[in-house]
Design an enzyme around this catalytic site. Structure first.
Site, PDB file in Angstrom:
ATOM      1  N   CYS A  74       0.837  -1.206   0.000  1.00 23.64           N
ATOM      2  CA  CYS A  74       0.000   0.000   0.000  1.00 23.64           C
ATOM      3  C   CYS A  74       0.870   1.253   0.000  1.00 23.64           C
ATOM      4  O   CYS A  74       1.372   1.660   1.047  1.00 23.64           O
ATOM      5  CB  CYS A  74      -0.939   0.009   1.201  1.00 23.64           C
ATOM      6  SG  CYS A  74      -2.026   1.449   1.255  1.00 23.64           S
TER       7      CYS A  74
ATOM      8  N   CYS B 105      -0.524   4.092   2.077  1.00 28.72           N
ATOM      9  CA  CYS B 105      -0.326   3.904   3.519  1.00 28.72           C
ATOM     10  C   CYS B 105       1.112   4.194   3.941  1.00 28.72           C
ATOM     11  O   CYS B 105       1.354   4.848   4.965  1.00 28.72           O
ATOM     12  CB  CYS B 105      -0.662   2.464   3.917  1.00 28.72           C
ATOM     13  SG  CYS B 105      -2.254   1.852   3.341  1.00 28.72           S
ATOM     14  N   ASP B 106       2.072   3.689   3.174  1.00 23.00           N
ATOM     15  CA  ASP B 106       3.454   3.658   3.640  1.00 23.00           C
ATOM     16  C   ASP B 106       4.432   4.506   2.844  1.00 23.00           C
ATOM     17  O   ASP B 106       5.598   4.635   3.230  1.00 23.00           O
ATOM     18  CB  ASP B 106       3.959   2.206   3.645  1.00 23.00           C
ATOM     19  CG  ASP B 106       3.130   1.315   4.548  1.00 23.00           C
ATOM     20  OD1 ASP B 106       2.671   1.811   5.594  1.00 23.00           O
ATOM     21  OD2 ASP B 106       2.931   0.129   4.208  1.00 23.00           O
TER      22      ASP B 106
END
Length: 308
Positions: A134, A137-138
């Site tokens: 992701c 997300c990261d």
């Protein structure tokens, strides 16, 4: 046979949020955590984009907070896997761990979707330490660093262009000699100067040390080997919605995700609701999953009231 009012299947942000809301509505929900208690977030190290945690939090700690909150309001949170379920008639009948039988007046499905990985031992070794599925997300953790994305579809191109906006360089590792993404997405990739597309390349090994990923070894279809110095390795080769236990009892979309009535959590079976990544092929974020868990709980509560 045990009888319950609301059965929640799955324990990610969607499941625990649904448990919080149905508990507060005095619906006495029973939640089974499934094969991965806490869901995919438990494999994530730092989460910085979930509201309410200004300093960030680990995925495991955040899911434990949600679990405690559900328990505080009376949710019955249990270890165990729903191994079989019959949605053909109400009350719905479910089997836990091939043994325990449950009858439920309503069901909320929050089984999530699992990211597809290459299956490399080194990939698994550094998961959560530079290996991610992701970018949204990261990606923030790899600002001004070099990273790699694996995949050739729309998702891979979207993640590569997103990462290119914050990272120094992005390698897009593509197995075939073309991109499967839409023409518009392809043009965006080719027009982004800090994206290098490596066509006809496969990942041989993710490299790293005790601090995490340090590089990746790729091999071209002609056998030429190359090592890329990177800090982040992102998989964008698809997700698999976890719908196996439903055995074709709910209507799915062309990608295999549970179809819901637009703007609701209502599935093709009355009294069965879906929330989280199992019905979301687009966003797949903790916050959207939690929001859909709230929607499912409210839909479920209103439906149960209408049955009286």
């Amino acid at each position: 046979m045990e009888k319950v009012k609301v059965l929640i299947i799955g324990s990610g942000p969607a499941g625990f949020t649904a448990a919080i809301y149905t508990s507060r509505a005095n619906l006495s929900p029973v939640l089974y955590e499934g094969i991965e208690p806490g869901g995919q977030l438990t494999t994530t190290t730092e989460i910085e984009n979930f509201p309410g945690y200004p300093e960030g939090i680990t995925g495991t700690a955040m899911m434990e907070d949600l679990r405690k909150q559900a328990l505080r309001f009376g949710a019955d949170v249990r270890r165990g896997i729903i191994t079989d379920i019959d949605l053909s008639q109400r009350p719905f009948k479910a089997t836990v761990d091939h043994e325990h039988q449950i009858e439920a007046e309503a069901v909320i499905v929050c089984t999530g979707a699992s990211a597809k990985y290459l299956g490399l031992e080194s990939e698994a070794k550094y998961r959560g330490m530079g290996v991610s599925a992701c970018a949204t997300c990261d990606g923030f953790f790899y600002r001004k660093q070099d990273v790699a994305v694996v995949g050739g579809g729309d998702t891979a191109c979207e993640e590569a262009t997103y990462l290119a906006s914050i990272c120094k360089k992005v390698y897009l590792i593509v197995r075939k000699n073309y991109l499967r993404a839409s023409k518009a997405m392809q043009e965006r990739v080719f027009n982004t100067p800090n994206i290098e597309v490596l066509f006809e390349h496969n990942t041989a090994e993710v490299l790293g040390d005790e601090d995490g990923v340090t590089g990746v070894r790729v091999v071209s279809t002609s056998g030429v080997e190359r090592t890329l110095d990177i800090m982040g390795f992102f998989l964008a080769i698809g997700h698999h919605p976890n719908v196996e236990v439903l055995k074709g009892q709910l209507e799915l979309d062309e990608q295999g995700y549970i179809k819901v009535v637009p703007g609701t959590s209502k599935t093709s079976v009355e009294g069965v609701f879906a929330a989280g990544d199992v019905k979301d092929p687009h966003y797949r974020q903790a916050i959207t999953a939690a929001g859909s868990g709230c929607i499912a709980a409210l839909d479920c509560e209103r439906w149960l009231l209408a049955q009286k």
